[in-house]
Write a protein that holds these residues in place. Structure first.
Motif, mmCIF file in Angstrom:
data_model
loop_
_atom_site.group_PDB
_atom_site.id
_atom_site.type_symbol
_atom_site.label_atom_id
_atom_site.label_comp_id
_atom_site.label_asym_id
_atom_site.label_seq_id
_atom_site.Cartn_x
_atom_site.Cartn_y
_atom_site.Cartn_z
ATOM 1 N N GLN A 1 0.830 -1.195 0.000
ATOM 2 C CA GLN A 1 0.000 0.000 0.000
ATOM 3 C C GLN A 1 0.871 1.254 0.000
ATOM 4 O OE1 GLN A 1 -3.542 0.348 0.029
ATOM 5 N NE2 GLN A 1 -2.889 2.435 -0.454
ATOM 6 N N THR B 1 -3.131 -4.694 2.250
ATOM 7 C CA THR B 1 -3.106 -3.510 3.102
ATOM 8 C C THR B 1 -1.685 -2.983 3.076
ATOM 9 O OG1 THR B 1 -4.501 -4.876 4.507
ATOM 10 C CG2 THR B 1 -4.136 -2.642 5.242
ATOM 11 N N PRO B 2 -1.357 -1.984 3.883
ATOM 12 C CA PRO B 2 -0.054 -1.343 3.771
ATOM 13 C C PRO B 2 1.264 -2.083 3.769
ATOM 14 C CG PRO B 2 -1.507 -0.226 5.261
ATOM 15 C CD PRO B 2 -2.233 -1.394 4.795
#
Length: 231
Positions: free
Chosen positions: A19, A196-197
């Motif tokens: 991300q 996600t990140p």
């Protein structure tokens, strides 16, 4: 469903991610997927600082990468006003030094034709890969430890800017138990296959003029004490 698995089914929960963090906007990290944002990350550009501190807006530009605990009791591994860039294998637990206020991960400044860098995630403009933000956070009143891995570059081309990618994060489900930076497995592993990140390399924390200014009086007090000690 896996993200909601009870702690008895795992010791370490790892979430892979890729991300890219936005510029000038908040990015929130919920390590255990319980709906509570544990940390906020923000890349502040010179325009935001200028709006708050017009007296400093002469001939400069800057970019600052901040991390913020979002819940009382949460913290970042690092010295006051800064967040460390840990290497894989470093333990994160009760013996670590935690900063419970917002911390500068890194910054770049161009002031009066002089270029400077500060913070553990700013390696003189070079990319920092696979470094870890060590954290503690509160779940049901108990302390848990975790990490978030980033690739980061803080540089000027042609203006000061930051590129940051979250590549994964993990936490220890057993309260008060340390976790090793980069460790993805415990005795049992629940792997959360959910985008996600991502991560980077670091340099030694240094006093940061605009970063300190952006953080306000507490950080400036720290900087002044360091100046007096140096003298």
């Amino acid at each position: 469903m896996l993200a909601l698995a009870p702690p008895s089914e795992a010791k370490i929960v790892y979430t892979p991610a890729h991300q890219k963090l936005p510029l000038g906007k908040d990015f929130f990290l919920d390590l255990n997927h319980d709906g509570t944002n544990d940390f906020r990350l923000h890349i502040t550009l010179s325009g935001e600082i200028c709006a708050a501190h017009r007296a400093t807006c002469s001939s400069w530009d800057a970019a600052i990468f901040f991390a913020y605990p979002q819940v009382k009791g949460n913290g970042l591994v690092g010295k006051p006003a800064f967040a460390s860039a840990l290497q894989a294998g470093v333990p994160i637990g009760p013996k670590a030094a935690f900063n419970t206020s917002r911390g500068i991960m890194g910054e770049v400044e161009f002031i009066n034709q002089e270029l400077s860098y500060a913070g553990a995630w700013a390696d003189s403009g070079k990319p920092v890969y696979d470094r870890y933000l060590g954290v503690k956070f509160i779940v049901d009143g108990k302390v848990h430890y975790g990490w978030a891995r980033f690739n980061v570059r803080i540089y000027r081309d042609p203006k000061s800017t930051v590129t940051a990618v979250l590549t994964g994060y993990a936490f220890e489900t057993i309260p008060n138990k340390p976790i090793i930076a980069g460790r993805k497995k415990g005795t049992d592993e629940v792997r959360v296959e959910q985008p996600t990140p991502v991560a980077i390399r670091a340099s030694a924390p240094q006093p940061a003029s605009l970063g300190m200014l952006a953080m306000g009086a507490p950080a400036l007090s720290i900087w002044r004490r360091k100046e007096v000690a140096a003298q």
